[in-house]
Every structure is written in C-alpha cells, then in structure tokens.
Design a protein around this motif. Sequence first.
Motif, PDB file in Angstrom:
ATOM      1  N   UNK A 415       0.817  -1.223   0.000  1.00 55.05           N
ATOM      2  CA  UNK A 415       0.000   0.000   0.000  1.00 55.05           C
ATOM      3  C   UNK A 415       0.847   1.268   0.000  1.00 55.05           C
ATOM      4  N   UNK A 416       2.080   1.177   0.541  1.00 53.73           N
ATOM      5  CA  UNK A 416       2.912   2.382   0.679  1.00 53.73           C
ATOM      6  C   UNK A 416       4.264   2.276  -0.023  1.00 53.73           C
ATOM      7  N   UNK A 417       4.557   1.141  -0.645  1.00 56.24           N
ATOM      8  CA  UNK A 417       5.861   0.944  -1.273  1.00 56.24           C
ATOM      9  C   UNK A 417       5.694   0.960  -2.798  1.00 56.24           C
ATOM     10  N   UNK A 418       6.163   2.023  -3.434  1.00 52.53           N
ATOM     11  CA  UNK A 418       5.988   2.185  -4.878  1.00 52.53           C
ATOM     12  C   UNK A 418       6.750   1.126  -5.671  1.00 52.53           C
ATOM     13  N   UNK A 419       7.912   0.718  -5.189  1.00 59.93           N
ATOM     14  CA  UNK A 419       8.696  -0.294  -5.904  1.00 59.93           C
ATOM     15  C   UNK A 419       7.964  -1.634  -5.924  1.00 59.93           C
ATOM     16  N   UNK A 425       2.428  -5.008 -10.255  1.00 62.40           N
ATOM     17  CA  UNK A 425       1.675  -4.642 -11.466  1.00 62.40           C
ATOM     18  C   UNK A 425       2.261  -5.337 -12.694  1.00 62.40           C
ATOM     19  N   UNK A 426       3.568  -5.433 -12.770  1.00 59.71           N
ATOM     20  CA  UNK A 426       4.197  -6.094 -13.911  1.00 59.71           C
ATOM     21  C   UNK A 426       3.949  -7.595 -13.898  1.00 59.71           C
ATOM     22  N   UNK A 427       3.987  -8.217 -12.724  1.00 64.09           N
ATOM     23  CA  UNK A 427       3.699  -9.646 -12.637  1.00 64.09           C
ATOM     24  C   UNK A 427       2.268  -9.923 -13.076  1.00 64.09           C
ATOM     25  N   UNK A 428       1.326  -9.099 -12.621  1.00 63.88           N
ATOM     26  CA  UNK A 428      -0.075  -9.275 -13.007  1.00 63.88           C
ATOM     27  C   UNK A 428      -0.244  -9.061 -14.512  1.00 63.88           C
ATOM     28  N   UNK A 450      -7.614  -4.866  -0.677  1.00 64.61           N
ATOM     29  CA  UNK A 450      -8.235  -3.889  -1.565  1.00 64.61           C
ATOM     30  C   UNK A 450      -7.251  -3.392  -2.625  1.00 64.61           C
ATOM     31  N   UNK A 451      -6.014  -3.161  -2.221  1.00 62.39           N
ATOM     32  CA  UNK A 451      -5.006  -2.674  -3.160  1.00 62.39           C
ATOM     33  C   UNK A 451      -4.723  -3.726  -4.236  1.00 62.39           C
ATOM     34  N   UNK A 452      -4.559  -4.963  -3.810  1.00 59.58           N
ATOM     35  CA  UNK A 452      -4.262  -6.046  -4.756  1.00 59.58           C
ATOM     36  C   UNK A 452      -5.440  -6.318  -5.683  1.00 59.58           C
ATOM     37  N   UNK A 453      -6.659  -6.208  -5.165  1.00 60.02           N
ATOM     38  CA  UNK A 453      -7.841  -6.394  -6.009  1.00 60.02           C
ATOM     39  C   UNK A 453      -7.918  -5.291  -7.060  1.00 60.02           C
ATOM     40  N   UNK A 454      -7.618  -4.060  -6.651  1.00 54.93           N
ATOM     41  CA  UNK A 454      -7.636  -2.929  -7.590  1.00 54.93           C
ATOM     42  C   UNK A 454      -6.594  -3.113  -8.688  1.00 54.93           C
ATOM     43  N   UNK A 457      -5.255  -8.618  -9.118  1.00 54.67           N
ATOM     44  CA  UNK A 457      -4.992  -9.971  -8.619  1.00 54.67           C
ATOM     45  C   UNK A 457      -6.299 -10.757  -8.619  1.00 54.67           C
ATOM     46  N   UNK A 458      -6.250 -12.003  -9.079  1.00 55.13           N
ATOM     47  CA  UNK A 458      -7.489 -12.785  -9.199  1.00 55.13           C
ATOM     48  C   UNK A 458      -7.793 -13.619  -7.960  1.00 55.13           C
ATOM     49  N   UNK A 459      -6.759 -13.918  -7.150  1.00 53.35           N
ATOM     50  CA  UNK A 459      -6.965 -14.756  -5.972  1.00 53.35           C
ATOM     51  C   UNK A 459      -6.080 -14.254  -4.831  1.00 53.35           C
ATOM     52  N   UNK A 460      -6.511 -14.575  -3.599  1.00 55.22           N
ATOM     53  CA  UNK A 460      -5.770 -14.189  -2.403  1.00 55.22           C
ATOM     54  C   UNK A 460      -5.474 -15.410  -1.545  1.00 55.22           C
ATOM     55  N   UNK A 461      -4.411 -15.273  -0.744  1.00 61.34           N
ATOM     56  CA  UNK A 461      -4.080 -16.274   0.262  1.00 61.34           C
ATOM     57  C   UNK A 461      -3.357 -15.565   1.393  1.00 61.34           C
TER      58      UNK A 461
END
Length: 483
Positions: A415-419, A425-428, A450-454, A457-461
Amino acid sequence: MIEKMKFSQKKEAEKNVLIIRDEIDRVLTHARIASDAAAHLLAGQCDAATQTGIRKIVATTPDIRTVSLLRGNEIYCSSVFGAQYFRLAAQSTPPAGFSLMDGNALTPYRSLLIYHAVHAGKSVMVGIDGYYLQYKLKINDRRTDYQMTLNGLTLNAAGQVLTHRDPTASLRYFSPEYQYQISANPVAPVSPNLLLKDIWHEEKSGVFLTFLLSALLSTFTSKTLSQRNTLLFMLEKALDKNELIPFIQPIIEAESGNTVGGEVLMRWKHPQRGHIPPDQFIPLAEQNGLITRITQSGLRHVADALNSAGIIPARDMTLFFNVSAADFINHDLLEECREFRRKTPLSGWQIGLEITEREPVEDTHVAQALCKRLDALGVQISIDDFGTGNSNYRYLMQFRPHYIKIDKVFTSGIETDASKEAIVRNIIAIAQDMRCMTIAEGVETASQKEKLAEMGATHFQGFFFSKPVEIATFFQNTRNPLP
C-alpha cells in the motif's frame, strides 16, 4: 595410503573445477546473448513493445533474471519495473563487463552477477541471480570447497560475496574467455569411510582391514546410536509412521469472495519434541532425498481424507501440493496424481501442483513428457513465489502455468511501497498476457486485499482470511465464503 587418497582427491578436484568453469562459462554466455538481443531496443522508448521485448528475452534465455535499459546511469526500462525511472549512484553503477554484487534494492540479501554492455551513451544491463552460480559451485564433492573470483570479489558455494579470496586454495583455474577464476580448497582430505573404501578396492589387505574394522566398530556404533536423536533420523521414522499430516490454507477468489481451493502444507508434530517448523525439516528432506516422500504423503493423506469424508463441494476446488525439482526426474508424481484421481472420482476436487523456487527444475525430456501427461490428466500448475529463487520467466515458458503466485515479499506493505507496487503490477500484466491467474500470498490486512484487487490480482491467500487449518476444518469452511 593417505598420500594416494590425497592424489585421488586432487584429481577429482581438477576434474570438478573444469566442469564448474564450463558451466559458469555457459551462464555468462547466456548473459551476452541476452544483452546482444536487447541492444536494438535501445533505439526506441520504453513503450509496450519494448517492455514485451525485454521480457521475452528474459523468458527465453536460460539463467537470466532481469534485463534493463539505461541512459548513462539512469535505468529507464526494465523487465521488472517496466517504464519506471531509477537513477543509480555513480558508485553503484556497474562498470562495463561482468561484475559480482552482494545484492541490490530488489533482493538486498541475494548475490547477483551483472553484465553491463555500453552502446554509445546507452547500455544494456543483464542480471543473473547468484543462485545459479552458487548452484554450479555446489558440485557433488563434499571434500572440496569451490569458489569463483571476479574482479577482486569472491562468490562461495553458500552464496556469499567476499572481498577476499581463500589464500590456501590448492587449485586455481582461469576462464580464458571471461577472465574469472575458479579455486578449489580441500575441506575434508581424509575420512575413515574413504580410507576403508580405498583399502578394500586397492590393497585388499585382510589383516589390516580386520584391524581397521575393529578400530572403527566402536565409533560406528556410537554414531549410529546418537543418530537416532538427529532430526534426519526422526524425519525418516516420521514418514514411515505417517506422522506428517496435511494442513490446508484457503485460496480465495477475489471477485466472489468464495474459497475456491487451498494450499496443502505438511505439518510435523513429533511425539516428544512437539511441532517442528517446516523451515527445519523441508530443506533437510530436499538435501537428503526425502522430499518426494513428503509429496507422496501429502497426496495420499488428502485423497484418503476426501474419500472417507465423501464431501462433494458446491463448486470445483483446486488443492495445491508443493513439488520440487526431485519430483520431475521420473514419472512417480504422475502415478501419485492418477491414484489421487482414482480415489476421488468425479468429486469436484482438482489437483494443483506448486513448483517451488528452491532448486531448479531442469528442462529435460523426462520433465517435458511428465508435464504433458499431467496436463492431459487435468492437473493445474502453479509457479510458487514468482520473482524469487528459480521461479522466474524461464519457468513461464517451460511450464505454461495456470497460476502465478506473487510472493509475500512483494505484497507486504504494498500500500505504501511504490517499488513493490510496480513489481506486482508487472507480474499481473505478464499473467494476463499469458492468460493465467494470479494468487497474491501473504495478505494480512483489508488494505492489502483492496489494493491487490484494484491492481487485478485474481486470488488471495493469507492470514487475513485464514491460517492453515486441519482438513476437517477446511471442509467445513468451504461451505461458506470467508470474510
């Protein structure tokens, strides 16, 4: 006799040094090939076509971890971060040619080798994970330590980059093509086992052999008795007695919030020592040829539990089992998956295999044939911890996975780390281009989710949804969506 053993050990070390040199030469040649392939991309901007081009180079060239394009000391396009700009400090910019480094911003505690090729003010920088070189230095010779020295820095078989080389090394061989050095230093020149073997095969001296055997008998008996208390001995017995039991951590579909699968994680509760952490016994199993037995144990335990419970899920569920390089040297894994199918016919439970990052899976004819047959069986492949260890672009081409798992080292604090955000984002984006799904690991907070869904990302664990639970608990939880 000892002198003959020393001579034999030296000959073995000389042979191994040449093997290591040839293998590392091959890795460095791959870096040059990747650099040459990327050179024409310096003429353009870091648009979508250029990013696809450098990622294709990483995906199709063995041993390569990253490719970056630079103007002066500024990275303006990379296979990891895309079009993000990074300015390198003057002292951090690698010189032209090959350089060893003890880490970088992405993996600060992992060694790497950089090949930097300059072309009229612009340059290509190719990164090779130090793990590949470290793996070459770990040749099967416990009596000798091998190291690589390049431009005053030394990489050892533990993956450490040292500022000095071992002055006691008995052998040093240079690579004429790449100007690095491989050194060999005996660490165990004589052992009773090797001496006994040499006597038996060469001297066949019955009197001395009898004397030596009697002298070693008490030592052998003492070691055998003490071995019963070692972790390896206990692990072998635990596998014999089926003491390792599977826990399952749910995998959640981002869109629906439903549990659609789980990762099977083997847990060991020793009768006397209690719970033994996986990070203690899994590496031990890999080093001593027991990891395939753990894979088999997990598949059989879960299949038997599903068969006994008779639970048919409301939707298809994929259960992922961790597999390693050792599982791809023959077709035993295929037979275990077939047996799983026989025990759970038409039940709605699907098999997934997570390929771990610790040891590289060689792209052999056996591995290729195994993957084709697993795919025909309906087994789904997931690349575990993508972007770390051996889980890189080469695996995407080799396995054509259904899922890419995003390691928690990238999702933690996203949420706070731009790198980290740029990497994820590139992996997705890569996963979307390859029409496979992503599982974001280590999700522990609502803001992460919420950040990963935005980001797509299709799945969470992760612990935000559930810790790993026993099979019966997992069965109960699959009947209702987790929060």
